[in-house]
Write a protein that holds these residues in place. Structure first.
Motif, PDB file in Angstrom:
ATOM      1  N   UNK A  95      -1.439  -4.174  -6.120  1.00 33.26           N
ATOM      2  CA  UNK A  95      -1.685  -3.551  -4.814  1.00 33.26           C
ATOM      3  C   UNK A  95      -3.038  -3.973  -4.254  1.00 33.26           C
ATOM      4  N   UNK A  96      -4.050  -4.006  -5.111  1.00 31.01           N
ATOM      5  CA  UNK A  96      -5.381  -4.437  -4.681  1.00 31.01           C
ATOM      6  C   UNK A  96      -5.344  -5.884  -4.198  1.00 31.01           C
ATOM      7  N   UNK A  97      -4.622  -6.742  -4.922  1.00 32.30           N
ATOM      8  CA  UNK A  97      -4.494  -8.161  -4.524  1.00 32.30           C
ATOM      9  C   UNK A  97      -3.832  -8.275  -3.151  1.00 32.30           C
ATOM     10  N   UNK A  98      -2.768  -7.489  -2.918  1.00 31.64           N
ATOM     11  CA  UNK A  98      -2.088  -7.501  -1.624  1.00 31.64           C
ATOM     12  C   UNK A  98      -3.010  -7.110  -0.485  1.00 31.64           C
ATOM     13  N   UNK A  99      -3.863  -6.111  -0.729  1.00 32.53           N
ATOM     14  CA  UNK A  99      -4.791  -5.647   0.310  1.00 32.53           C
ATOM     15  C   UNK A  99      -5.937  -6.639   0.500  1.00 32.53           C
ATOM     16  N   UNK A 100      -6.352  -7.308  -0.564  1.00 30.94           N
ATOM     17  CA  UNK A 100      -7.385  -8.351  -0.450  1.00 30.94           C
ATOM     18  C   UNK A 100      -6.873  -9.513   0.419  1.00 30.94           C
ATOM     19  N   UNK A 101      -5.599  -9.864   0.255  1.00 29.72           N
ATOM     20  CA  UNK A 101      -5.017 -10.979   1.013  1.00 29.72           C
ATOM     21  C   UNK A 101      -4.846 -10.618   2.492  1.00 29.72           C
ATOM     22  N   UNK A 300      -1.334   1.311   8.623  1.00 35.68           N
ATOM     23  CA  UNK A 300      -0.033   1.720   8.067  1.00 35.68           C
ATOM     24  C   UNK A 300       0.748   0.503   7.552  1.00 35.68           C
ATOM     25  N   UNK A 301       0.731  -0.581   8.321  1.00 36.08           N
ATOM     26  CA  UNK A 301       1.408  -1.823   7.900  1.00 36.08           C
ATOM     27  C   UNK A 301       0.769  -2.360   6.614  1.00 36.08           C
ATOM     28  N   UNK A 302      -0.565  -2.293   6.541  1.00 38.10           N
ATOM     29  CA  UNK A 302      -1.275  -2.754   5.337  1.00 38.10           C
ATOM     30  C   UNK A 302      -0.892  -1.904   4.121  1.00 38.10           C
ATOM     31  N   UNK A 303      -0.749  -0.596   4.324  1.00 37.17           N
ATOM     32  CA  UNK A 303      -0.333   0.298   3.228  1.00 37.17           C
ATOM     33  C   UNK A 303       1.054  -0.098   2.719  1.00 37.17           C
ATOM     34  N   UNK A 304       1.973  -0.397   3.640  1.00 37.67           N
ATOM     35  CA  UNK A 304       3.327  -0.830   3.253  1.00 37.67           C
ATOM     36  C   UNK A 304       3.282  -2.149   2.484  1.00 37.67           C
ATOM     37  N   UNK A 305       2.425  -3.059   2.920  1.00 38.49           N
ATOM     38  CA  UNK A 305       2.268  -4.345   2.218  1.00 38.49           C
ATOM     39  C   UNK A 305       1.740  -4.095   0.801  1.00 38.49           C
ATOM     40  N   UNK A 306       0.736  -3.220   0.705  1.00 41.74           N
ATOM     41  CA  UNK A 306       0.175  -2.883  -0.608  1.00 41.74           C
ATOM     42  C   UNK A 306       1.214  -2.279  -1.537  1.00 41.74           C
TER      43      UNK A 306
END
Length: 399
Positions: A95-101, A300-306
């Protein structure tokens, strides 16, 4: 202040009970109450209470981590093996990697700020997950699945909180050089050593003197406060993770002293009060115009990506084991809810005056409001669909 405390506790308890009756987590009510009672709406919370909110939040975090440490059972983790160990850090890491990207692309924040945001959003909520897993264990449902989830959720929180504070220190000093990188392992090692020393000391103290559970809780709380003070006192010379020390102390006490059930219950009772205060005070700092804005939509979109990245981490943790597809889906759903850790550390970046503070707090609130009720409802629904039906089939076969 006292009138504010009366309103927070009295209205919070009644509203929390009503929300649980309609199958919505009570923390959602506390958060809404904080938004309504705060300066942006009814202005019923005394500013002096908000002035000490940082201290209250830190005490709440100490209680959360102590509860996690006391609940951890390393023997069960080792016995279950690979899936239990991987669930402790792999889903949060993904999840952290997804938010970093995607964080810098969507929110125009730096990569270091994205790591901080990822650490805040990367924790699963023990307030939502642990009680449900305990009920499953008591009802002998799901074999070792609830144990894996509960142990993983506790370690997951510890993992992201340690990362969060390491990243926070780097952001506060406006640098992430080689020296700041070296401080992370030294902080962890010294925190573990501090927790070991104090844990062993408390074990000997509790064995030498016949102390009741209330006195043990007071001593443990007092020692925890001492460790937090010690961290701030020596920070100019050496970096120590007091929170990690508190966790290690709790784990050692839990593993070496068998009669700590009343101590665990006392911490649960303490959390009942601090849970209300924590979520209400987080609600008072929320800016609704940011939540219901285009920026809020991007968050919200970033949360879904995470969460999508987190799902991959969960699947990788439990695949190639004895679990079937329905059980893997249950693992995924059980790792969705966010609440406790987000409320505890979500406002810290804002309190420290960081540029990303508003974004981190808003993301925490959106994550809580969205994932806590959805996660709780899905866990209960899937539990009934998968494990209760399997139990009924077993009873029919036996008959």
């Amino acid at each position: 202040m006292f009138l504010s405390l009366f309103l927070v506790f009295f209205v919070g308890i009644i509203g929390g009970i009503l929300f649980e009756k309609i199958k919505i987590p009570k923390i959602i009510f506390y958060l809404i109450m904080g938004i309504l009672f705060g300066g942006g709406c009814l202005n019923l919370i005394d500013p002096s209470l908000e002035g000490i909110s940082d201290y209250l939040r830190q005490i709440a975090l100490i209680i959360i981590l102590t509860r996690s440490g006391l609940a951890l059972d390393f023997k069960s983790l080792i016995k279950i093996g690979r899936p239990a160990i991987l669930m402790c850090f792999l889903p949060a890491s993904f999840e952290i990697i997804g938010i970093i990207i995607f964080g810098p692309l969507l929110l125009n924040i730096s990569y270091l700020e994205a790591i901080l945001l990822g650490c805040v959003l990367g924790a699963v909520s023990p307030a939502i997950v642990v009680p449900r897993m305990l009920t499953m264990i008591e009802n002998k449902e799901g074999d070792d699945i609830p144990k894996v989830i509960m142990a993983g959720a506790s370690c997951d929180d510890i993992y992201v909180i340690v990362l969060f504070y390491a990243c926070l220190n780097a952001l506060k000093t406006s640098s992430f050089n080689f020296l700041s990188v070296l401080k992370i392992p030294s902080s962890i090692i010294l925190g573990v050593l501090l927790g070991l020393l104090i844990g062993i000391g408390l074990i000997n103290l509790f064995k030498c003197f016949k102390l009741n559970s209330t006195i043990k809780v007071i001593i443990m709380l007092g020692v925890s406060f001492l460790m937090v003070w010690l961290e701030s006192y020596v920070k100019t010379y050496v970096s120590i993770s007091a929170l990690l020390g508190i966790i290690v102390m709790s784990i050692i006490l839990s593993s070496k002293i068998s009669d700590l059930n009343w101590v665990k219950q006392s911490y649960n009772h303490l959390w009942t009060a601090f849970e209300i205060l924590l979520f209400v005070l987080v609600g008072t700092r929320v800016k609704l115009n940011l939540v219901f804005s285009f920026e809020g939509l991007k968050i919200f979109i970033l949360i879904l990506i995470g969460l999508s990245f987190r799902t991959i981490g969960v699947i990788l943790s439990v695949m190639k084991n004895k679990y079937n597809l329905k059980e893997i889906i249950f693992f995924v759903v059980s790792y969705l809810p966010k609440a406790t850790v987000q409320a505890s550390i979500g406002a810290i970046a804002l309190s420290e005056g960081l540029a990303c503070g508003e974004i981190v707090l808003t993301a925490s609130v959106i994550a809580i409001v969205f994932t806590a009720p959805v996660g709780a409802i899905l866990i209960d629904w899937l539990k009934a669909k998968i494990f209760l039906q399997n139990k009924e089939k077993c009873i029919e076969i036996i008959d």
